[in-house]
Motif scaffolding. Sequence first.
Motif, PDB file in Angstrom:
ATOM      1  N   LYS A 238      14.876   5.952   6.580  1.00 28.35           N
ATOM      2  CA  LYS A 238      13.131   5.588   6.823  1.00 28.35           C
ATOM      3  C   LYS A 238      12.207   6.823   7.105  1.00 28.35           C
ATOM      4  O   LYS A 238      11.071   6.829   7.117  1.00 28.35           O
ATOM      5  N   ASN A 239      12.998   8.075   7.103  1.00 27.36           N
ATOM      6  CA  ASN A 239      12.121   9.236   7.389  1.00 27.36           C
ATOM      7  C   ASN A 239      11.944   9.902   6.046  1.00 27.36           C
ATOM      8  O   ASN A 239      11.177  10.915   5.953  1.00 27.36           O
ATOM      9  N   GLU A 240      12.610   9.419   4.975  1.00 29.09           N
ATOM     10  CA  GLU A 240      12.578  10.214   3.769  1.00 29.09           C
ATOM     11  C   GLU A 240      11.244   9.352   2.772  1.00 29.09           C
ATOM     12  O   GLU A 240      11.139   8.234   2.721  1.00 29.09           O
ATOM     13  N   TRP A 241      10.537  10.380   2.165  1.00 38.05           N
ATOM     14  CA  TRP A 241       9.326   9.616   1.576  1.00 38.05           C
ATOM     15  C   TRP A 241       9.662   8.836   0.426  1.00 38.05           C
ATOM     16  O   TRP A 241       8.896   7.997  -0.010  1.00 38.05           O
ATOM     17  N   VAL A 242      10.762   9.326  -0.243  1.00 34.96           N
ATOM     18  CA  VAL A 242      11.244   8.317  -1.402  1.00 34.96           C
ATOM     19  C   VAL A 242      11.502   6.913  -1.007  1.00 34.96           C
ATOM     20  O   VAL A 242      11.196   5.741  -1.733  1.00 34.96           O
ATOM     21  N   TYR A 243      12.265   6.570  -0.049  1.00 37.68           N
ATOM     22  CA  TYR A 243      12.548   5.344   0.728  1.00 37.68           C
ATOM     23  C   TYR A 243      11.076   4.796   0.983  1.00 37.68           C
ATOM     24  O   TYR A 243      11.069   3.420   0.714  1.00 37.68           O
ATOM     25  N   ILE A 244      10.108   5.372   1.806  1.00 38.06           N
ATOM     26  CA  ILE A 244       8.830   4.736   2.164  1.00 38.06           C
ATOM     27  C   ILE A 244       7.969   4.436   0.872  1.00 38.06           C
ATOM     28  O   ILE A 244       7.408   3.477   0.789  1.00 38.06           O
ATOM     29  N   LEU A 245       8.124   5.303  -0.421  1.00 36.84           N
ATOM     30  CA  LEU A 245       7.427   5.113  -1.490  1.00 36.84           C
ATOM     31  C   LEU A 245       7.954   3.698  -2.295  1.00 36.84           C
ATOM     32  O   LEU A 245       7.130   3.059  -2.774  1.00 36.84           O
ATOM     33  N   ALA A 246       9.386   3.730  -2.086  1.00 33.10           N
ATOM     34  CA  ALA A 246       9.855   2.547  -2.870  1.00 33.10           C
ATOM     35  C   ALA A 246       9.478   1.358  -2.428  1.00 33.10           C
ATOM     36  O   ALA A 246       9.095   0.176  -2.754  1.00 33.10           O
ATOM     37  N   ILE A 247       9.405   1.363  -0.764  1.00 36.56           N
ATOM     38  CA  ILE A 247       9.025  -0.024  -0.185  1.00 36.56           C
ATOM     39  C   ILE A 247       7.391  -0.266  -0.628  1.00 36.56           C
ATOM     40  O   ILE A 247       7.141  -1.424  -0.611  1.00 36.56           O
ATOM     41  N   ALA A 248       6.550   0.773  -0.420  1.00 31.18           N
ATOM     42  CA  ALA A 248       5.208   0.572  -0.699  1.00 31.18           C
ATOM     43  C   ALA A 248       5.003   0.076  -2.018  1.00 31.18           C
ATOM     44  O   ALA A 248       4.244  -0.976  -2.314  1.00 31.18           O
ATOM     45  N   THR A 249       5.841   0.782  -3.199  1.00 32.28           N
ATOM     46  CA  THR A 249       5.730   0.346  -4.470  1.00 32.28           C
ATOM     47  C   THR A 249       6.185  -1.189  -4.620  1.00 32.28           C
ATOM     48  O   THR A 249       5.424  -1.766  -5.309  1.00 32.28           O
ATOM     49  N   PHE A 250       7.156  -1.687  -3.903  1.00 34.32           N
ATOM     50  CA  PHE A 250       7.665  -3.023  -4.086  1.00 34.32           C
ATOM     51  C   PHE A 250       6.321  -3.877  -3.571  1.00 34.32           C
ATOM     52  O   PHE A 250       6.130  -4.898  -4.333  1.00 34.32           O
ATOM     53  N   PHE A 251       5.606  -3.650  -2.368  1.00 36.14           N
ATOM     54  CA  PHE A 251       4.659  -4.555  -2.020  1.00 36.14           C
ATOM     55  C   PHE A 251       3.400  -4.602  -2.806  1.00 36.14           C
ATOM     56  O   PHE A 251       2.739  -5.430  -2.881  1.00 36.14           O
ATOM     57  N   LEU A 252       3.337  -3.215  -3.548  1.00 33.45           N
ATOM     58  CA  LEU A 252       2.273  -3.268  -4.496  1.00 33.45           C
ATOM     59  C   LEU A 252       2.335  -3.896  -5.648  1.00 33.45           C
ATOM     60  O   LEU A 252       1.564  -4.552  -6.384  1.00 33.45           O
ATOM     61  N   PHE A 253       3.608  -3.988  -6.123  1.00 32.27           N
ATOM     62  CA  PHE A 253       3.979  -4.738  -7.371  1.00 32.27           C
ATOM     63  C   PHE A 253       4.015  -6.279  -7.091  1.00 32.27           C
ATOM     64  O   PHE A 253       3.755  -6.933  -7.810  1.00 32.27           O
ATOM     65  N   LEU A 254       4.297  -6.629  -5.856  1.00 31.19           N
ATOM     66  CA  LEU A 254       4.215  -8.194  -5.432  1.00 31.19           C
ATOM     67  C   LEU A 254       2.720  -8.296  -5.432  1.00 31.19           C
ATOM     68  O   LEU A 254       2.512  -9.655  -5.875  1.00 31.19           O
ATOM     69  N   LEU A 255       1.868  -7.670  -4.913  1.00 30.19           N
ATOM     70  CA  LEU A 255       0.397  -8.062  -4.911  1.00 30.19           C
ATOM     71  C   LEU A 255      -0.075  -8.034  -6.187  1.00 30.19           C
ATOM     72  O   LEU A 255      -0.752  -9.115  -6.313  1.00 30.19           O
TER      73      LEU A 255
END
Length: 251
Positions: free
Chosen positions: A201-218
Amino acid sequence: MKKKKIDAIILIPGFAAVMLAFISYFCCENPFISLAVLLIYALIGYVLLLPMITAYQSKSRRRNEAYRFINAYLISLSATQSLERAFGAGCEGIEGEFAERVNDIGNLEAKQRTEYLASYFENPLYQMFLSILSLYEDQGGDVLALSGSLLEELTRVEQNARGMEKEGRKNLLQYLVLWGMAIAVVAFLRIGLGTFYALAKNEWVYILAIATFFLFLLGSVCFYVIAYTGEKPQMNRLFAFMRKEQNDERD
């Protein structure tokens, strides 16, 4: 003062934004990502998607109202030869915005009221209907015979539209189920990571992956709404929708 109920559809973008913001926080415990999801989804939902959906619903409702009005009108006119009775038959059982429009023009003659409704329906077949009425008034004859082609076309358009709406609802259900499963997988990813989650949860790659998922969903939701409704995103529709809601509250 007549108090009107708020349409439940206006709550959907806000509810969806809050729910997805909560899920995003559950996945990464990052308040900035969750706040961004909440604000962006709410903004896009209310500014772009909700006006398109309401415009689509309005067009669909008016198409169906025009179909029922013209059919009832012509059948009654054939039986009674009275424009007043025919107009009354066409307006039987109407409600909502249609009923309000009819009440506003109650002081006009039947022919004028019939012509006025062209601005409400905004349907090319309604213009053909008015042309047939003019021809009937000038030449007489059997109005059902004169309008036979129009009634066939009205029925064809209505049946095709209903078939497309039925298929659209089926596709919508499948679309929601698939994305629901995808969201569930992402949510359960946190549980699946187990002890590794505290590090991930502190790794930027993981956070970026979560953010990308929600942007793709939008992006997927926006594309689907545009394809489903056939409407184009327009900012002025939001303000028109908000003005309509405010006017309804005053009435």
